[in-house]
Design an enzyme around this catalytic site. Structure first.
Site, PDB file in Angstrom:
ATOM      1  N   HIS A  57       0.871  -1.188   0.000  1.00  0.00           N
ATOM      2  CA  HIS A  57       0.000   0.000   0.000  1.00  0.00           C
ATOM      3  C   HIS A  57       0.902   1.230   0.000  1.00  0.00           C
ATOM      4  O   HIS A  57       1.546   1.535   0.994  1.00  0.00           O
ATOM      5  CB  HIS A  57      -0.913  -0.003   1.222  1.00  0.00           C
ATOM      6  CG  HIS A  57      -1.754   1.235   1.304  1.00  0.00           C
ATOM      7  ND1 HIS A  57      -2.737   1.512   0.383  1.00  0.00           N
ATOM      8  CD2 HIS A  57      -1.741   2.291   2.162  1.00  0.00           C
ATOM      9  CE1 HIS A  57      -3.302   2.672   0.692  1.00  0.00           C
ATOM     10  NE2 HIS A  57      -2.715   3.176   1.751  1.00  0.00           N
ATOM     11  N   ASP A 181      -7.588   1.600   2.111  1.00  0.00           N
ATOM     12  CA  ASP A 181      -7.259   2.489   3.229  1.00  0.00           C
ATOM     13  C   ASP A 181      -8.203   3.662   3.470  1.00  0.00           C
ATOM     14  O   ASP A 181      -8.283   4.152   4.587  1.00  0.00           O
ATOM     15  CB  ASP A 181      -5.816   3.005   3.063  1.00  0.00           C
ATOM     16  CG  ASP A 181      -5.240   3.602   4.339  1.00  0.00           C
ATOM     17  OD1 ASP A 181      -5.717   3.218   5.429  1.00  0.00           O
ATOM     18  OD2 ASP A 181      -4.332   4.443   4.259  1.00  0.00           O
TER      19      ASP A 181
HETATM   20 ZN   LIG Z   1      -3.066   4.977   2.714  1.00  0.00          ZN
END
Ligand SMILES: [Zn+2]
Ligand SMILES: *[C@@H]1O[C@H](CO)[C@@H](O)[C@H](O)[C@H]1NC(C)=O
Ligand SMILES: *[C@@H]1O[C@H](CO)[C@@H](O)[C@H](O)[C@H]1NC(C)=O
Length: 990
Positions: A57, A181
């Site tokens: 990520h 996220d």
């Molecule tokens: Zn992030």
């Protein structure tokens, strides 16, 4: 020994399945392209299949800037270097054809790709063609969902997906959207993803109460019906909630950033742990399977900036797969495989189940009882506004690039381009950018990128306007008109202003220019005089501009600009006129124009009512400024302080900035305004321009005082006589509107634990409250958080200044200051209020919001424009119908332009406009001939007729009415409410 027989079993097993993992790197099975669903590893129908998804990520800026993250610079802040991640992963993928990796953020991949040798590029193409490296999501960044506007989201997705398509062709097209996220999920994002052709969507964060209910009822995988207007399945998106955010199960993190034990599989060495690892893994898999529906589960093997040294992960994953699957010989029913989100999705699709249907959204997001992530809806209000203005500049830049022709990019003012701003805007959509959750130095970097992009666009715009007007007079840009700063108009005796309108409808717009004269003659493009007024600059504006300008007065007049074009107004100083009359003291009883009337309480100086004079409706309306004291984390219920992400007032009690406002007023033929002064750090102007259907509240807040040791969350609240019964309405990414209810969630029984923060929702462009008779709509100029806590009231958070970090990683309190404002940032913005009947309110607020988002661009020239300059121009043959918004008009390549037309009304929202509307593409433009047209998906990376998506069956399906809509002809396209259609037009210039 146990391990000897284990290895034998492994060899047998792999031999039987025809999957060769050893020796490494030898097998290149086929040279034909087998990317996408065909490239998935096979699974076992009678077992629990565990899909291991290696991933990283990579935030497009957060604690470090995007380029610092790319290079791995400033590792003292955070150890992270994306270039090494891609280097290392490619290397490791080549070592074993079974291995898989997904990559998400095209902003980084693009940076890396440019630097690779042709042979590495060829190798990577091969990996992509074989489905070993797969792109998911694929936008320039993983956008924030609460604070982004749909126009900028569509643009940033288009930017990333175009690069992938042009570089890798069909194998580079992501099948799955992946927002692991972002801090809550917007329905409009789901709708957009569906229209971009994604087969499914995965995310990691949702309210903890919602999560536990969904786990118990196995509803973590669902079908999201993301539009009230679009015909199913147009906006249906299969949505999966990942089991552990986006992290691996506990104990199985093998990155260099982690400290879990590696698999130690040599029995001759110390600490042999294969049996332990296998048992723990089987337990983790079996317990995860309990909360999902099928015999397939997904595990995200990675996290933030992992895989910089990918061998650590892959070496252990190879072994994990080998040893866990070896247990099948002993009767284990668990089958582990390298996989990707799309391979997992394919299995869910083949399971042919029915899925729960969801029609609301995933806001607000709380990770615990006192931890509501509702602060970032407002965090960094100045950056949020700058991002929104930059979007409007980008749309203008795109349009003028087309209209001005090739000289726009290379003309009398040099080389200009739109792509610098396009890329800066794409980066700014990231979930730690416009969200306001980055470190201060990173926020500065986002702003600097936008400013740089705007510089490139200014050259382009100047070239284009020179070409369209036939005058190469220098164009001057005044980016600080909101604080009455513009060196040209402050000093010039004669100047002209061109107002470019990026909308497809004509625009009436108030212009306010800083001047030092006392009277001006203003004429329009035909030379006809225009009513203008001169007012003194307010004290609040003088304070906020500091030493950046010296104008005593403001020249105010209204302009009309044609659709997709400009009109030029000239102003010249009239000498020897007396200074403008000083303001009248106190608030007047009333200000009004032909549409609206606002009254004030003479004792308090506050607004007291608002009337629509056409519909003859009146509501009581008072408005004032307040703050919540921020929690410092020293609290019996929880130690959670308010911070960049989290809003946590230390009590529900508001403090009032001042019960009364000192007021002064001006009543002129162009504008009537009341200037209210509440405190040294809060002031406002309430304005009504002659031709406006909205009352403008221009607020100025800051520096927020914190010398009492208290962080503050500053709101304005509108208290009305509207009977709201706890309902209020907020938009999703600037498009469809969702109904909200205090202390209520449509899909689960809410246990409310934060009476204020738990009722906050993102407001992107508008919010409203209504009853049977009256609807008060507030159009905002940027994303903000808001709520309705009391019946009849609507509050909007304007500014936040906090003294503590909120423990979500950013590591800084949200305490903004700058060189000009070392004692704390001052922020100014506007709210536009309209009062209408509920059945026709959208007729006003839809176009109003588009005018704020796609605001006109003013350019100035000193002196008289050459007599033969073309002072007015429209790129359209005629204005588009009021229901149609021209969303995108930009140069795609040398011959073609990208066009998006949008129906900007929801179904049932307007008697006049919520109807299908047809546009003729050949009769659209005044200077371009349309030679050919092809329709694309929303992200312009697939031809519309090639777009095929998985079909999913919701539980409780009423048979959808699948009417097939036909356009009247190739050139005439019909838009239905909330529809966006994307076209590539082949054009030639007349
Ligand atoms: Zn992030
Ligand atoms: C899916 O299930 C339905 C009934 O629920 C059945 O009619 C259909 O044939 C199944 N499709 C597949 C591909 O198995
Ligand atoms: C995708 O890219 C290919 C070249 O890789 C191009 O031929 C094709 O037209 C592109 N598709 C779209 C929809 O733009």
């Amino acid at each position: 020994m146990a391990s000897g027989s284990l290895q034998l079993a492994v060899a047998l097993l792999f031999g039987f399945c025809g999957v060769f993992s050893f020796p490494l790197g030898q097998q290149q099975k086929k040279d034909t392209t087998t990317c996408g669903y065909e490239s998935c590893h096979s699974t076992k129908a009678n077992m629990l299949n565990v899909h291991l998804v290696p991933h990283t990520h990579d935030d497009v800026g957060w604690l470090k800037t995007v380029d610092q993250y790319y290079y791995g610079d400033r590792n003292n802040i955070q150890h992270a270097g994306v270039q090494y991640i891609l280097d290392s992963v490619v290397d490791q993928l080549l070592k074993n054809p079974d291995r898989r990796f997904i990559y998400v953020e095209t902003a980084f991949f693009y940076r890396w790709w440019k630097q690779q040798s042709p042979s590495t590029q060829q190798t990577v193409k091969q990996l992509v063609n074989e489905g070993r490296l797969e792109f998911v999501n694929g936008g320039w960044c993983m956008s924030d969902e609460a604070t982004t506007h749909y126009s900028a989201v569509i643009d940033q997705m288009t930017e990333g997906l175009r690069f992938l398509n042009e570089t890798f062709g069909a194998c580079g097209r992501p099948r799955v959207a992946w927002h692991i996220d972002p801090f809550g999920h917007a329905r409009e994002h789901a709708s957009i993803f569906a229209q971009m052709g994604y087969d499914g969507f995965f995310f990691g964060r949702l309210d903890y109460q919602d999560r536990s209910r969904r786990m118990a009822q196995k509803e973590q995988e669902l079908l999201w019906r993301a539009s009230d207007s679009l015909t199913p399945p147009m906006a249906d998106l299969f949505t999966g909630i990942l089991p552990n955010g986006y992290n691996p199960p506990e104990g199985f993190c093998w990155d260099q950033l982690c400290s879990d034990a590696p698999i130690r599989d040599d029995p001759d060495l110390e600490d042999y742990n294969v049996d332990d690892v296998v048992q723990r893994f089987l337990r983790a898999a079996n317990s995860q399977a309990l909360v999902y529906k099928t015999n397939h589960i997904i595990m995200t093997m990675g996290s933030d900036f992992q895989y910089e040294n990918a061998i650590l992960w892959y070496k252990n994953l190879d072994k994990l797969i080998r040893y866990v699957n070896a247990q099948q010989a002993n009767g284990s029913r668990v089958n582990v495989l390298y996989s990707t989100p799309s391979c997992y999705l394919q299995e869910l699709h083949q399971a042919n189940l029915t899925w729960p249907l969801k029609e609301d959204d995933f806001f607000p997001y709380a990770d615990n009882a006192h931890n509501f992530w509702t602060g970032y809806f407002t965090s960094r209000p100045a950056l949020k506004r700058y991002e929104r203005i930059s979007n409007s500049h980008l749309q203008t830049c795109n349009q003028l690039e087309v209209l001005g022709g090739p000289t726009s990019r290379k003309g009398p003012f040099g080389k200009g381009d739109s792509q610098t701003l396009r890329k800066a805007m794409a980066v700014a959509q990231h979930h730690d950018a416009v969200s306001g959750t980055e470190k201060q130095h990173v926020a500065n970097d986002y702003a600097r990128r936008l400013a740089n992009g705007w510089q490139h666009c200014q050259v382009l715009v100047s070239n284009s306007l020179a070409s369209l007007s036939g005058s190469a007079a220098k164009r001057i840009y005044c980016d600080h008109l909101n604080i009455s700063v513009c060196p040209l108009t402050e000093s010039s005796r004669q100047f002209s202003v061109s107002v470019y309108n990026p909308l497809a409808q004509p625009l009436t717009w108030p212009v306010r220019l800083p001047v030092n004269g006392t009277a001006y003659r203003v004429t329009d493009a035909e030379g006809k005089p225009v009513d203008s007024q001169v007012l003194p600059v307010s004290r609040a504006t003088q304070e906020v501009r500091r030493n950046r300008g010296f104008a005593l007065n403001e020249l105010v007049f209204q302009v009309r600009a044609p659709p997709l074009g400009y009109s030029t107004y000239a102003a010249s100083l009239i000498q020897d006129r007396p200074p403008p009359p000083p303001p009248r003291h106190g608030a007047p009883i009333v200000i009004q124009n032909k549409y609206l009337q606002a009254t004030f309480d003479p004792d308090t100086g506050l607004l007291s009512s608002l009337s629509n004079l056409e519909t003859k409706q009146t509501i009581k309306l008072t408005q004032n400024f307040y703050w919540y004291n921020a929690s410092d984390g020293i609290n019996k219920d929880s130690h959670q302080p308010s911070g960049a992400y989290i809003f946590r007032p230390n009590s529900s009690t508001l403090s009032t900035v001042s019960r009364t406002a000192k007021a002064e007023n001006f009543q002129t033929s162009v504008v009537q305004e009341v200037r209210q002064w509440f405190a040294p750090w809060v002031s406002q102007v309430v304005r009504l321009y002659a031709d406006s259907k909205a009352l403008e509240l221009e607020w100025t807040v800051g520096p927020v005082p914190v010398s009492d040791g208290q962080g503050k969350e500053v709101i304005t609240r509108l208290d009305t006589s509207i009977k709201t019964a706890e309902f209020f309405y907020t938009d999703s990414n600037g498009r469809e509107v969702l109904q909200r209810k205090k202390d209520f969630r449509p899909t689960w029984q809410l246990k409310q634990t934060e009476p204020i923060a738990g009722n906050y929702y993102p407001i992107n462009s508008r919010a409203f409250i209504k009853d049977d008779k009256d609807q008060l709509t507030v159009v905002t100029d940027r994303s903000q958080g808001g709520s309705s806590i009391q019946n009849g009231s609507l509050e909007i958070m304007l500014h936040r200044r906090l003294l503590y970090d909120d423990y979500r990683g950013v590591g800084e309190p949200l305490d903004e200051a700058s060189e000009i404002f070392p004692e704390g940032l001052v922020v100014r913005g506007r709210l536009l209020l309209s009062l209408e009947r509920p059945a026709s309110a959208a007729d006003t607020h839809r176009p109003l919001a588009q005018e704020v988002v796609f605001q006109p661009l003013l350019t100035f020239t000193d002196g008289d424009l050459k007599p033969n300059a073309q002072l007015e121009f429209s790129g359209l043959q005629a204005a588009l119908p009021p229901a149609v918004h021209l969303l995108t008009f930009s140069q795609w390549d040398d011959e073609s332009v990208l066009l998006r037309l949008e129906h900007q009304f929801q179904s049932g929202e307007s008697q006049l406009y919520s109807l299908p509307v047809t546009v003729n593409l050949q009769k659209l433009f005044s200077t371009l001939d349309v030679l050919g047209v092809s329709e694309l998906n929303l992200s312009a990376n697939q031809w519309k007729d090639e777009m095929k998506r998985f079909d999913w069956t919701p539980q409780k399906e009423e048979t959808p009415t699948l009417k097939k809509f036909e356009d009247p002809s190739v050139w005439e396209v019909t838009l239905r409410p909330m529809e966006i259609r994307t076209f590539l037009l082949r054009v030639s210039r007349r």
